[in-house]
Design a protein around this motif. Structure first.
Motif, PDB file in Angstrom:
ATOM      1  N   ASN A 272       0.795  -1.227   0.000  1.00 20.95           N
ATOM      2  CA  ASN A 272       0.000   0.000   0.000  1.00 20.95           C
ATOM      3  C   ASN A 272       0.832   1.283   0.000  1.00 20.95           C
ATOM      4  N   ASN A 273       2.092   1.200   0.386  1.00 23.33           N
ATOM      5  CA  ASN A 273       2.861   2.430   0.581  1.00 23.33           C
ATOM      6  C   ASN A 273       4.098   2.602  -0.308  1.00 23.33           C
ATOM      7  N   VAL A 274       4.551   1.545  -0.945  1.00 18.64           N
ATOM      8  CA  VAL A 274       5.765   1.681  -1.756  1.00 18.64           C
ATOM      9  C   VAL A 274       5.492   2.598  -2.950  1.00 18.64           C
ATOM     10  N   HIS A 275       6.498   3.324  -3.361  1.00 14.05           N
ATOM     11  CA  HIS A 275       6.350   4.312  -4.431  1.00 14.05           C
ATOM     12  C   HIS A 275       7.712   4.517  -5.092  1.00 14.05           C
ATOM     13  N   PRO A 276       7.761   5.139  -6.272  1.00 12.31           N
ATOM     14  CA  PRO A 276       9.054   5.398  -6.919  1.00 12.31           C
ATOM     15  C   PRO A 276       9.953   6.231  -6.007  1.00 12.31           C
ATOM     16  N   GLY A 277      11.195   5.789  -5.861  1.00 10.42           N
ATOM     17  CA  GLY A 277      12.144   6.516  -5.024  1.00 10.42           C
ATOM     18  C   GLY A 277      12.026   6.223  -3.542  1.00 10.42           C
ATOM     19  N   ALA A 278      11.219   5.241  -3.153  1.00  7.76           N
ATOM     20  CA  ALA A 278      10.991   4.969  -1.728  1.00  7.76           C
ATOM     21  C   ALA A 278      12.237   4.428  -1.035  1.00  7.76           C
ATOM     22  N   MET A 279      12.422   4.840   0.212  1.00  7.08           N
ATOM     23  CA  MET A 279      13.429   4.240   1.078  1.00  7.08           C
ATOM     24  C   MET A 279      12.659   3.548   2.198  1.00  7.08           C
ATOM     25  N   ILE A 280      12.876   2.231   2.300  1.00  2.96           N
ATOM     26  CA  ILE A 280      12.069   1.363   3.159  1.00  2.96           C
ATOM     27  C   ILE A 280      12.876   0.953   4.383  1.00  2.96           C
ATOM     28  N   LEU A 281      12.400   1.350   5.563  1.00  4.80           N
ATOM     29  CA  LEU A 281      13.119   1.085   6.810  1.00  4.80           C
ATOM     30  C   LEU A 281      12.757  -0.276   7.392  1.00  4.80           C
ATOM     31  N   MET A 282      13.764  -1.022   7.799  1.00  4.54           N
ATOM     32  CA  MET A 282      13.540  -2.278   8.522  1.00  4.54           C
ATOM     33  C   MET A 282      14.733  -2.552   9.420  1.00  4.54           C
ATOM     34  N   LYS A 300       8.981  -6.148  -6.958  1.00  3.22           N
ATOM     35  CA  LYS A 300       9.336  -6.493  -8.337  1.00  3.22           C
ATOM     36  C   LYS A 300       8.100  -6.603  -9.223  1.00  3.22           C
ATOM     37  N   GLU A 301       7.001  -7.054  -8.662  1.00  2.00           N
ATOM     38  CA  GLU A 301       5.756  -7.140  -9.431  1.00  2.00           C
ATOM     39  C   GLU A 301       5.265  -5.754  -9.845  1.00  2.00           C
ATOM     40  N   LYS A 302       5.607  -4.754  -9.070  1.00  3.07           N
ATOM     41  CA  LYS A 302       5.244  -3.380  -9.406  1.00  3.07           C
ATOM     42  C   LYS A 302       6.251  -2.756 -10.386  1.00  3.07           C
ATOM     43  N   ASP A 303       7.206  -3.575 -10.848  1.00  2.00           N
ATOM     44  CA  ASP A 303       8.219  -3.151 -11.820  1.00  2.00           C
ATOM     45  C   ASP A 303       9.205  -2.129 -11.258  1.00  2.00           C
ATOM     46  N   TYR A 304       9.420  -2.188  -9.950  1.00  2.00           N
ATOM     47  CA  TYR A 304      10.461  -1.356  -9.353  1.00  2.00           C
ATOM     48  C   TYR A 304      11.732  -2.181  -9.199  1.00  2.00           C
ATOM     49  N   LYS A 305      12.859  -1.560  -9.482  1.00  2.00           N
ATOM     50  CA  LYS A 305      14.139  -2.174  -9.159  1.00  2.00           C
ATOM     51  C   LYS A 305      14.407  -1.957  -7.672  1.00  2.00           C
TER      52      LYS A 305
END
Length: 317
Positions: A272-282, A300-305
């Motif tokens: 629900n929250n990933v977007h182009p240029g996202a930085m994902i914290l874990m 990857k299904e959303k075609d993001y590298k």
């Protein structure tokens, strides 16, 4: 005596012959003809396919975008422009003997203002149109899960960015080496997880610099990226990192894995929250380890590298 003069005359005659004429001259050998540029036949510009590519090149051109400081998202990287390479595109299409947009070749053109040209400011994301995201894994505990996380990342051909606490690194240097050897970026997460916003400049400098020295001793590389613990910082924190030639990194998507959510909750947060240029914290938690492969698949299904913070924040397309 007359016979003697006769031989002398013949000898003089031969000397004159050799003097006047160049014996190296070969009347049957021709010099190469150098044609002027105007005489050389150039078929490409008169070729219909070449002319079509030339005529359409402006429609494909995209100007580079400069790095800038956004009011909300702060320091934002620029993006390279695109310029159609007519010659190479023509050669590829000529081989295929047809116009094919997929065969177009582009050159990237750099912006005038780069990220490092801007004043000190935190970075929350990559370029908002860059089809790439980055995993930021903050490490000050969770050593039991790091080997498994590294294996999942390796199996899925993903590189992440690990921000490592200095004190933790001292006690787990073998894991730090393992992370570095797998090709992941290693950043600085301060020495002992302080509230950076509460520190004066001297103590903030010590927290960052001491961790840099520890990480450099282990990996042989100077960290370029600083992630303040819990995302707590003030302007002085960012300026201190900049004095050490480092950028301050935050995030736009939080897995909240420290609350130990279920796999489905974490996966839904990414969905629900990933977007182009996202930085994902874990963090290296049980929850993140269990959900990591599914999160990778959704992205990857959303075609993001998925790339390192270095790749995400570069101007490259």
């Amino acid at each position: 005596m007359k016979r003697y003069f006769k031989y002398v005359h013949v000898l003089v005659f031969l000397i004159l012959i050799f003097t006047v004429f160049d014996i190296r001259y070969n009347p049957f050998q021709t010099e190469p003809v150098v044609m002027e540029p105007s005489e050389i036949e150039v078929s490409a510009p008169n070729d219909a396919l070449y002319m079509e590519i030339e005529q359409k090149k402006d429609a494909y051109q995209e100007d580079p975008e400069n790095a800038y400081i956004d009011e909300v998202w702060k320091k934002t990287p620029g993006r390279n422009g695109l310029e159609l390479n007519v010659e190479e595109s023509y050669q590829k299409m000529k081989e295929a003997n047809k116009w094919d947009e997929a065969l177009l070749v582009f050159n990237e053109t750099a912006p005038d203002i780069l990220l490092e040209d801007l004043e000190p400011s935190p970075i929350y994301r990559g370029h908002p149109e860059k089809e790439m995201v980055s995993f930021l894994i903050n490490v000050s505990w969770g050593e039991a899960y790091i080997p498994e996380m590294l294996q999942i990342l390796k199996d899925n051909q993903v590189k992440a960015s690990f921000f490592i606490e200095g004190k933790w690194a001292q006690n787990h240097s073998s894991l730090v080496k393992m992370i570095e050897e797998e090709g992941h970026v290693i950043g600085n997460h301060a020495y002992d997880h302080p509230d950076m916003a509460a520190l004066d400049k001297t103590n903030a400098y010590t927290q960052i610099e001491e961790t840099n020295q520890i990480l450099k001793t282990i990996t042989g590389k100077q960290p370029k990226w600083f992630a303040p613990p819990s995302g707590s910082y003030k302007d002085e924190t960012v300026e201190t990192a900049a004095e050490l030639e480092m950028e301050t990194i935050l995030w736009t998507v939080d897995t909240i894995d420290w609350k130990n959510p279920s796999v489905s909750v974490m996966v839904n947060r990414i969905e629900n929250n990933v977007h182009p240029g996202a930085m994902i914290l874990m963090h290296p938690t049980e929850a993140s380890t269990k959900a990591l492969e599914q999160m990778i698949n959704i992205i990857k299904e959303k075609d993001y590298k998925i790339g390192t913070v270095e790749s995400l924040l570069s101007e490259s397309r």
